[in-house]
Design a protein around this motif. Structure first.
Motif, mmCIF file in Angstrom:
data_model
loop_
_atom_site.group_PDB
_atom_site.id
_atom_site.type_symbol
_atom_site.label_atom_id
_atom_site.label_comp_id
_atom_site.label_asym_id
_atom_site.label_seq_id
_atom_site.Cartn_x
_atom_site.Cartn_y
_atom_site.Cartn_z
ATOM 1 N N PRO A 822 0.842 -1.198 0.000
ATOM 2 C CA PRO A 822 0.000 0.000 0.000
ATOM 3 C C PRO A 822 0.875 1.245 0.000
ATOM 4 C CG PRO A 822 0.105 -0.935 2.193
ATOM 5 C CD PRO A 822 0.868 -1.851 1.305
ATOM 6 N N SER A 823 0.298 2.353 -0.437
ATOM 7 C CA SER A 823 1.094 3.588 -0.489
ATOM 8 C C SER A 823 1.485 4.030 0.909
ATOM 9 C CB SER A 823 0.314 4.696 -1.199
ATOM 10 O OG SER A 823 -0.962 4.800 -0.613
ATOM 11 N N GLU A 824 0.629 3.802 1.864
ATOM 12 C CA GLU A 824 0.971 4.175 3.237
ATOM 13 C C GLU A 824 0.165 3.319 4.208
ATOM 14 O OE1 GLU A 824 -1.988 7.952 3.640
ATOM 15 O OE2 GLU A 824 -0.062 8.225 2.634
ATOM 16 N N GLY A 825 0.601 3.293 5.441
ATOM 17 C CA GLY A 825 -0.117 2.556 6.484
ATOM 18 C C GLY A 825 -0.003 1.054 6.292
ATOM 19 N N ALA A 826 -0.960 0.351 6.876
ATOM 20 C CA ALA A 826 -1.039 -1.112 6.805
ATOM 21 C C ALA A 826 0.313 -1.797 6.943
ATOM 22 C CB ALA A 826 -1.704 -1.536 5.497
ATOM 23 N N PRO A 827 0.987 -1.636 8.092
ATOM 24 C CA PRO A 827 2.308 -2.248 8.231
ATOM 25 C C PRO A 827 2.231 -3.774 8.204
ATOM 26 C CG PRO A 827 1.504 -1.492 10.349
ATOM 27 C CD PRO A 827 0.489 -1.042 9.332
ATOM 28 N N ASP A 828 3.300 -4.379 7.741
ATOM 29 C CA ASP A 828 3.384 -5.845 7.751
ATOM 30 C C ASP A 828 3.613 -6.288 9.185
ATOM 31 O OD1 ASP A 828 4.053 -8.503 7.391
ATOM 32 O OD2 ASP A 828 6.126 -8.025 6.831
ATOM 33 N N GLN A 829 2.754 -7.147 9.731
ATOM 34 C CA GLN A 829 2.942 -7.535 11.132
ATOM 35 C C GLN A 829 3.620 -8.898 11.273
ATOM 36 O OE1 GLN A 829 -0.141 -8.488 13.739
ATOM 37 N NE2 GLN A 829 -1.706 -8.838 12.195
ATOM 38 N N VAL A 839 -2.506 -11.435 15.926
ATOM 39 C CA VAL A 839 -1.359 -10.603 16.304
ATOM 40 C C VAL A 839 -0.097 -11.268 15.765
ATOM 41 C CG1 VAL A 839 -0.130 -9.471 18.180
ATOM 42 C CG2 VAL A 839 -2.580 -9.946 18.409
ATOM 43 N N GLY A 840 0.667 -10.499 14.973
ATOM 44 C CA GLY A 840 1.837 -11.045 14.295
ATOM 45 C C GLY A 840 3.129 -10.814 15.063
ATOM 46 N N GLU A 841 4.156 -11.545 14.636
ATOM 47 C CA GLU A 841 5.439 -11.527 15.331
ATOM 48 C C GLU A 841 6.060 -10.129 15.333
ATOM 49 O OE1 GLU A 841 8.135 -14.575 13.990
ATOM 50 O OE2 GLU A 841 9.856 -13.525 14.843
ATOM 51 N N LYS A 842 5.938 -9.424 14.206
ATOM 52 C CA LYS A 842 6.576 -8.100 14.163
ATOM 53 C C LYS A 842 5.913 -7.124 15.142
ATOM 54 C CE LYS A 842 8.477 -8.508 9.534
ATOM 55 N NZ LYS A 842 8.414 -8.112 8.129
ATOM 56 N N ARG A 843 4.603 -7.224 15.241
ATOM 57 C CA ARG A 843 3.912 -6.339 16.217
ATOM 58 C C ARG A 843 4.339 -6.694 17.637
ATOM 59 N NH1 ARG A 843 -2.308 -6.528 15.728
ATOM 60 N NH2 ARG A 843 -2.366 -5.042 17.445
ATOM 61 N N ILE A 844 4.478 -7.981 17.883
ATOM 62 C CA ILE A 844 4.859 -8.413 19.235
ATOM 63 C C ILE A 844 6.269 -7.911 19.549
ATOM 64 C CG2 ILE A 844 5.373 -10.449 20.656
ATOM 65 C CD1 ILE A 844 3.078 -11.869 19.016
ATOM 66 N N ARG A 845 7.168 -8.045 18.566
ATOM 67 C CA ARG A 845 8.548 -7.576 18.802
ATOM 68 C C ARG A 845 8.569 -6.066 19.038
ATOM 69 N NH1 ARG A 845 12.201 -11.500 18.293
ATOM 70 N NH2 ARG A 845 11.759 -13.250 16.928
ATOM 71 N N GLN A 846 7.725 -5.353 18.314
ATOM 72 C CA GLN A 846 7.659 -3.898 18.501
ATOM 73 C C GLN A 846 7.178 -3.573 19.924
ATOM 74 O OE1 GLN A 846 8.846 -1.585 16.531
ATOM 75 N NE2 GLN A 846 8.197 0.040 17.963
ATOM 76 N N ALA A 847 6.141 -4.294 20.359
ATOM 77 C CA ALA A 847 5.622 -4.057 21.715
ATOM 78 C C ALA A 847 6.685 -4.389 22.754
ATOM 79 C CB ALA A 847 4.368 -4.901 21.947
ATOM 80 N N MET A 848 7.485 -5.422 22.488
ATOM 81 C CA MET A 848 8.559 -5.777 23.430
ATOM 82 C C MET A 848 9.585 -4.657 23.494
ATOM 83 S SD MET A 848 8.634 -9.840 22.496
ATOM 84 C CE MET A 848 10.364 -9.991 22.556
#
Ligand code: SF4
Length: 882
Positions: A822-829, A839-848
């Motif tokens: 996408p042009s913006e937003g919708a990050p790959d999680q 809930v994806g691994e990338k989001r979890i790592r970010q929260a960590m």
């Protein structure tokens, strides 16, 4: 707010042997939601991720709706006439053993009862076996040898009561999640409970363990022989119990001491640190409430029965059987493996836990059924059956609710057998499986949400499965189809059941017939229930008799067993390693389940959410082996054996022992080009139980170097993608494919047009220098498919592209599409860890990174792990390796 047509039904989950109660909410003949049945003792309101997604798997798409002969729709009369004529002719010309039934631990006890009665009592053959042979037949044989009966002594409450829980050959966190989580809660409440996991692989279950003993694959019986020796040396035997209630102790101990006289020898056999072995043995010796929880890692072995008896020997020698928190506890894989055993669903059993070798039992069953042609000897067990089919000894087989072309070992042999068989009948709810593709006659059967009857879980608890949806098309219940068939064969009077309650009543009466306490399985107090009593039947553990009308939680607490002497038997166990040893260059392949899939994916692959956790066949490889073979996580890797090949994505893992590999059992020809892992497994079986050795197979491994890799998302299903490698997942709309080619890349533009759905509205982008190609096709302005391929570099994450299928796109959006992002937003999680809340691994790592450093704080931040809890071990692993 509930609308007027909404209702709810209490039923039972159709997946694993935990047997959880489910509350199903229905509206307009549609299952709209499920939740755990708080009143069901097996799960007390909880469901794992598979159970929680049941409402996502009941749509009619892909259902087998009408009878077919050679792929042509026919009437029920024509289909059954064809089956009856062929069975009758073959029985007449070649005898009853020329035909067979192959059943499933997924069907209900009432279906099983009718199939078994028909084959063993009226056709006159015992050629009726079941896929439960692959799951727990070694546990059954072990129990029968030790206790004189196929009786599980324990109950789930023992998980709360035990002070030491030894999990052997069980990844309960994934295979029996609700029991695993019960143990988690028990340990939270009483942190001094010791939990030990014996498994060559560090699995999610080890998250809970005080100690994980990564023993050599297949060496379990050595460890338990060593334990028996140790118990004797440490004066930890229950001499009085042995004297009063056991036989065979001296021979068992002598054999154990001969093979494993001390800790050092035992540890060497098992490839373990002697200190770890000593730690375990000391705890077992001094902990009265010891529970050994075992499953397929023990059973699926060429010496599975001996392994089960080596475990039971230690419990008998310490008098720890059927007492609170103290028992050997076999946990079955399938929802109704135990119900099938109750009615004699295995080829070597009679109904109601009676035996072929016992003339009194044979006479009892024959008299009760008024059987005109009672089978006198055991029939063919699963692997033997399909070999007999290939030889032409068995000429017609009726397969009910299972997919042996994928699930049996040496599945190429099974396919050859079915191709050569004169008549292959398949009753199933799904039209296209690897096995239905080989059928002459297809019979549409009802499925979970439509079926009505009973199942029995791993703690002997009989529960009602209640149908709540109307059957689609012309689908019928398995018991009805079988009764119709029996009537056409001339046995109408004995199969005149009008309702599953009639069958259950007969089953219950047979269990008490001439029993008088001589047999363990007795539910005679449940005979003569009215229809409404049957409908309302609450979950209850057998035996259910006049003396125990509320059921029986534990067995053998009084030390009385069902052997001729009334004593339990200890057996001398000559422990042995897997039958097929590895040669130089081989790896030991272990096969098993992944967290969110079930069997051959015919149901669970319908839920996109359940595929998010793991969307391609994979191979878990140790770090050392990966380094030596220059394999990286995400690479495609080939495994080969028996002229068959399995291809999966590498998962390089510190959890895997060097020399060992793990691959999941679920994928098959419907979902991947090379995903049927049992094709690599030789048809080696346990000599007592007939259970195949599915856990330790020698294979070769090769890292693959594809010339290109690609991703296709398509609204229309593509029957067989034209690439060397492919795997498929279901999306909310359409399907997504991973593709790869091992020869020179094709001329992309011509190639995609040669096999993808045609369209005159096509956009393409070719970067010939970088070897990238992207194309998208539209139908009526809506995105029909998008294909992205590259000879180098990464492919874009699929999540955003999946949401574009079927959409009308502006010119700008059409160009955006080819970028894959996408042009913006919708990050790959990243890969989905928590399926419930996506809930994806990338989001979890970010929260960590932002400070969430515990399961609880991740749950607060992202909700992950707060529903079914199946992902908690993976969350803990991410935290541990952060
Ligand atoms: S633990 Fe087993 S029975 Fe319970 S919900 Fe999960 S799959 Fe179903």
């Amino acid at each position: 707010m509930k609308n007027n047509t909404e209702s709810s039904t209490l039923t039972t989950c159709p997946y694993c042997g935990v047997g959880c109660g489910v509350e199903a909410r229905i509206s307009d003949n549609r299952l709209i939601a499920v939740s755990g049945d708080a009143s069901h003792p097996a799960n007390k309101g909880r469901l794992c991720v598979k159970g929680s997604a049941l409402h996502e798997t009941t749509g009619h798409q892909g259902r087998l709706l009408y009878p077919q002969i050679q792929g042509q729709r026919v009437s029920w009369d024509s289909a059954l006439d064809k089956v009856v004529d062929t069975f009758a002719r073959l029985i007449d010309q070649h005898g009853p053993d020329s035909v067979a039934f192959y059943l499933s631990g997924q069907i209900l006890t009432e279906d099983y009862y009718v199939a078994n009665k028909l084959m063993k009592g009226f056709i006159g053959s015992a050629n009726v076996d079941t896929n439960s042979r692959l799951c727990m037949s070694s546990a059954v044989a072990g129990q029968k040898r030790a206790f004189g009966s196929d009786t599980v002594p324990a109950c789930y409450d023992d998980l709360d009561e035990a002070d030491l829980v030894v999990l052997v050959g069980s990844n309960a966190a994934w295979a029996h999640p609700i029991l695993y989580q019960r143990l988690v809660r028990a340990k939270q409440a009483r942190p001094d409970i010791q939990v030990v996991v014996l498994d060559p692989r560090r699995t999610a279950t080890c998250d809970l363990a005080d100690r994980h003993l990564a023993l050599k694959p297949g060496s379990d019986a050595f460890l338990f022989n060593g334990l028996l020796s140790y118990l004797a040396q440490a004066n930890a035997l229950d001499e009085a119990y042995i004297a009063q209630h056991c036989e065979g102790f001296d021979a068992a101990l002598e054999q154990a001491q001969r093979q494993c006289p001390d800790l050092i020898t035992t540890a060497a056999h098992c490839g373990l640190d002697p200190a770890d072995v000593q730690w375990l043995f000391e705890r077992f010796a001094c902990t009265e409430r010891s529970l050994t929880f075992y499953s397929q890692g023990i059973n699926q072995s060429s010496s599975g029965t001996d392994k089960a008896n080596a475990i039971i020997n230690c419990h008998l020698a310490t008098g720890r059987v059927g007492k609170p928190g103290a028992s050997p506890f076999s946990i079955t894989g399938q929802p109704n493996a135990m119900g099938g055993r109750e009615v004699g669903g295995l080829a070597n059993q009679l109904a109601a836990h009676m035996e072929f070798g016992n003339p009194t039992h044979l006479e009892t069953v024959a008299d009760f059924w008024q059987a005109p042609r009672m089978a006198q000897a055991p029939g063919l067990k699963a692997v033997d059956l399909f070999q007999a089919i290939e030889r032409g000894d068995v000429k017609a087989v009726w397969i009910i609710g299972t997919n042996p072309a994928v699930s049996l070992p040496d599945s190429a042999q099974v396919r050859r057998a079915l191709q050569r068989c004169e008549l292959v009948v398949v009753s199933d709810c799904i039209e296209q499986t690897d096995t239905t593709a080989l059928a002459d006659v297809l019979l549409p059967a009802t499925t979970w949400a439509e079926k009505n009857g009973t199942v029995t879980n791993s703690e002997r608890r009989i529960s009602r499965q209640r149908g709540f949806l109307k059957a689609p098309g012309e689908a019928r219940h398995d018991w009805q189809i079988l009764c119709d068939f029996a009537t056409r064969l001339g046995f109408g009077d004995a199969f005149a059941y009008q309702h599953p309650a009639d069958i259950f009543d007969e089953h219950a009466r047979l269990s008490g017939y001439r029993n008088q306490g001589s047999r363990d399985f007795d539910i005679s107090a449940l005979a003569e229930l009215s229809r409404s009593q049957y409908d309302a039947l609450a979950p209850i553990q057998w035996p259910v008799t006049e003396a125990s009308p509320e059921g029986t939680a534990r067995m053998f607490a009084d030390g009385h067993y069902f052997t001729p002497s009334g004593r339990a038997r200890l057996l001398p166990i000559a422990a042995r390693m897997p039958a097929n040893p590895c040669r130089d260059g081989d790896f030991v392949l272990n096969t098993g389940r992944s967290r969110d899939q079930w069997h051959t994916m015919t149901r669970t692959a319908r839920s996109p959410r359940l595929l998010d956790h793991c969307d391609e066949p994979y191979i878990e490889i140790s770090e050392r082996d990966a380094q030596q073979q220059r394999i990286h996580s995400g690479d495609l890797v080939s495994l080969s054996a028996l002229d068959a090949e399995y291809i999966g994505r590498a998962r390089v893992s510190p959890n895997q022992q060097p020399g060992s590999l793990f691959a999941p059992i679920h994928w098959n020809d419907r979902y991947a080009s090379h995903g049927a892992v049992d094709a690599l497994v030789a048809a080696v079986t346990d000599p007592v139980s007939g259970q195949p050795e599915l856990k330790q197979s020698p294979v070769r491994m090769l890292g693959l170097r594809p010339r290109w890799q690609g991703m296709l998302l398509s609204l229309d299903a593509i029957e067989t993608p034209a690439s060397d490698y492919w795997s498929r997942v279901t999306l909310e709309q359409g399907e997504r494919y991973a593709l790869a080619g091992f020869s020179d890349r094709p001329d992309w533009s011509d190639w995609v047009k040669s096999w993808l759905p045609a369209s005159t509205d096509l956009i393409e982008l070719l970067d010939s220098r970088a070897n990238h190609y992207r194309a998208a096709a539209f139908r009526d302005g809506r995105l029909l498919w998008v294909f992205i391929a590259s000879c180098e570099g990464e492919l874009p994450p699929p999540a955003w592209l999946s949401t574009q299928l079927g959409r009308s796109l502006t010119t700008k959006e059409r160009m955006q599409l080819l970028s894959g992002r996408p042009s913006e937003g919708a990050p790959d999680q990243g890969a989905i860890i928590c399926s419930c809340f996506q809930v994806g691994e990338k989001r979890i790592r970010q929260a960590m990174k932002e400070g969430a450093n515990s399961v609880e704080s991740l749950g607060k931040a992202l909700n992950c792990g707060t529903n079914c809890g199946s992902c908690i071990p993976e969350l803990r692993a991410l935290i541990a390796h952060a």
